[in-house]
Write a protein that holds these residues in place. Sequence first.
Motif, short mmCIF file in Angstrom:
data_model
loop_
_atom_site.label_atom_id
_atom_site.label_comp_id
_atom_site.label_asym_id
_atom_site.label_seq_id
_atom_site.Cartn_x
_atom_site.Cartn_y
_atom_site.Cartn_z
N ALA A 12 0.83 -1.20 0.00
CA ALA A 12 0.00 0.00 0.00
C ALA A 12 0.87 1.25 0.00
O ALA A 12 0.58 2.22 -0.73
N LEU A 13 1.94 1.26 0.79
CA LEU A 13 2.85 2.41 0.82
C LEU A 13 3.57 2.58 -0.52
O LEU A 13 3.77 3.70 -0.98
N ALA A 14 3.96 1.48 -1.13
CA ALA A 14 4.64 1.55 -2.44
C ALA A 14 3.69 2.12 -3.50
O ALA A 14 4.11 2.93 -4.34
N GLU A 15 2.41 1.71 -3.46
CA GLU A 15 1.43 2.26 -4.41
C GLU A 15 1.24 3.75 -4.19
O GLU A 15 1.14 4.53 -5.15
N LEU A 16 1.17 4.16 -2.94
CA LEU A 16 1.03 5.58 -2.62
C LEU A 16 2.23 6.37 -3.11
O LEU A 16 2.09 7.44 -3.72
N ALA A 17 3.43 5.85 -2.88
CA ALA A 17 4.65 6.52 -3.34
C ALA A 17 4.68 6.62 -4.86
O ALA A 17 5.02 7.67 -5.41
N ALA A 18 4.30 5.55 -5.55
CA ALA A 18 4.28 5.57 -7.02
C ALA A 18 3.27 6.58 -7.53
O ALA A 18 3.55 7.31 -8.50
N ALA A 19 2.12 6.67 -6.89
CA ALA A 19 1.10 7.63 -7.32
C ALA A 19 1.60 9.06 -7.11
O ALA A 19 1.37 9.93 -7.96
N ARG A 20 2.27 9.30 -6.01
CA ARG A 20 2.80 10.64 -5.75
C ARG A 20 3.92 11.01 -6.72
O ARG A 20 4.04 12.16 -7.12
N LEU A 21 4.75 10.03 -7.10
CA LEU A 21 5.81 10.30 -8.07
C LEU A 21 5.25 10.56 -9.46
O LEU A 21 5.82 11.29 -10.25
N ALA A 22 4.10 9.96 -9.75
CA ALA A 22 3.50 10.09 -11.08
C ALA A 22 2.56 11.29 -11.20
O ALA A 22 1.97 11.51 -12.24
N ASP A 23 2.42 12.09 -10.15
CA ASP A 23 1.44 13.19 -10.18
C ASP A 23 1.92 14.40 -10.96
O ASP A 23 1.19 15.37 -11.13
N GLY A 24 3.17 14.37 -11.46
CA GLY A 24 3.68 15.45 -12.29
C GLY A 24 4.40 16.54 -11.52
O GLY A 24 4.99 17.43 -12.12
N GLN A 25 4.33 16.51 -10.22
CA GLN A 25 5.03 17.53 -9.43
C GLN A 25 6.48 17.12 -9.24
O GLN A 25 6.81 15.94 -9.20
N ALA A 26 7.33 18.11 -9.11
CA ALA A 26 8.75 17.84 -8.91
C ALA A 26 8.97 17.30 -7.49
O ALA A 26 8.38 17.81 -6.54
N PRO A 27 9.80 16.27 -7.35
CA PRO A 27 10.09 15.75 -6.00
C PRO A 27 10.84 16.78 -5.17
O PRO A 27 11.59 17.60 -5.70
N VAL A 28 10.62 16.76 -3.89
CA VAL A 28 11.32 17.66 -2.97
C VAL A 28 12.33 16.83 -2.20
O VAL A 28 11.98 15.85 -1.56
N LYS A 29 13.59 17.23 -2.30
CA LYS A 29 14.65 16.51 -1.60
C LYS A 29 14.78 17.04 -0.18
O LYS A 29 14.82 18.25 0.04
N VAL A 30 14.81 16.11 0.78
CA VAL A 30 15.00 16.46 2.17
C VAL A 30 15.99 15.47 2.79
O VAL A 30 16.15 14.36 2.31
N THR A 31 16.60 15.90 3.86
CA THR A 31 17.49 14.99 4.60
C THR A 31 16.70 14.38 5.75
O THR A 31 15.62 14.86 6.11
N LEU A 32 17.24 13.34 6.33
CA LEU A 32 16.59 12.71 7.48
C LEU A 32 16.51 13.68 8.65
O LEU A 32 15.54 13.67 9.41
N ASP A 33 17.50 14.54 8.79
CA ASP A 33 17.48 15.52 9.88
C ASP A 33 16.34 16.52 9.70
O ASP A 33 15.77 16.99 10.68
N GLU A 34 15.99 16.84 8.48
CA GLU A 34 14.90 17.78 8.22
C GLU A 34 13.53 17.16 8.51
O GLU A 34 12.59 17.88 8.80
#
Length: 83
Positions: free
Chosen positions: A60-82
Amino acid sequence: METILANRSVGLSELKANPAAVMRAAETEPVAILNRNKPAGYVIGTAAWEAIAERLDNLALAELAAARLADGQAPVKVTLDEL
């Protein structure tokens, strides 16, 4: 004829007569419960059920991640500390 998806099976009457024995057997491998020689259900151990539940959660989490990656928005890079 229906496929039985377990190497071990017991009749419904045996389950009613000695459920604890069936539960103990299910800790090591799935047990098919038969009603008139047809599968009516399966008993599995807690470790097997927990593994299945975790796998379903991960899917379920993998499907959610794939859907969010496919939504056309640019990914936002963050560090674990952030986080």
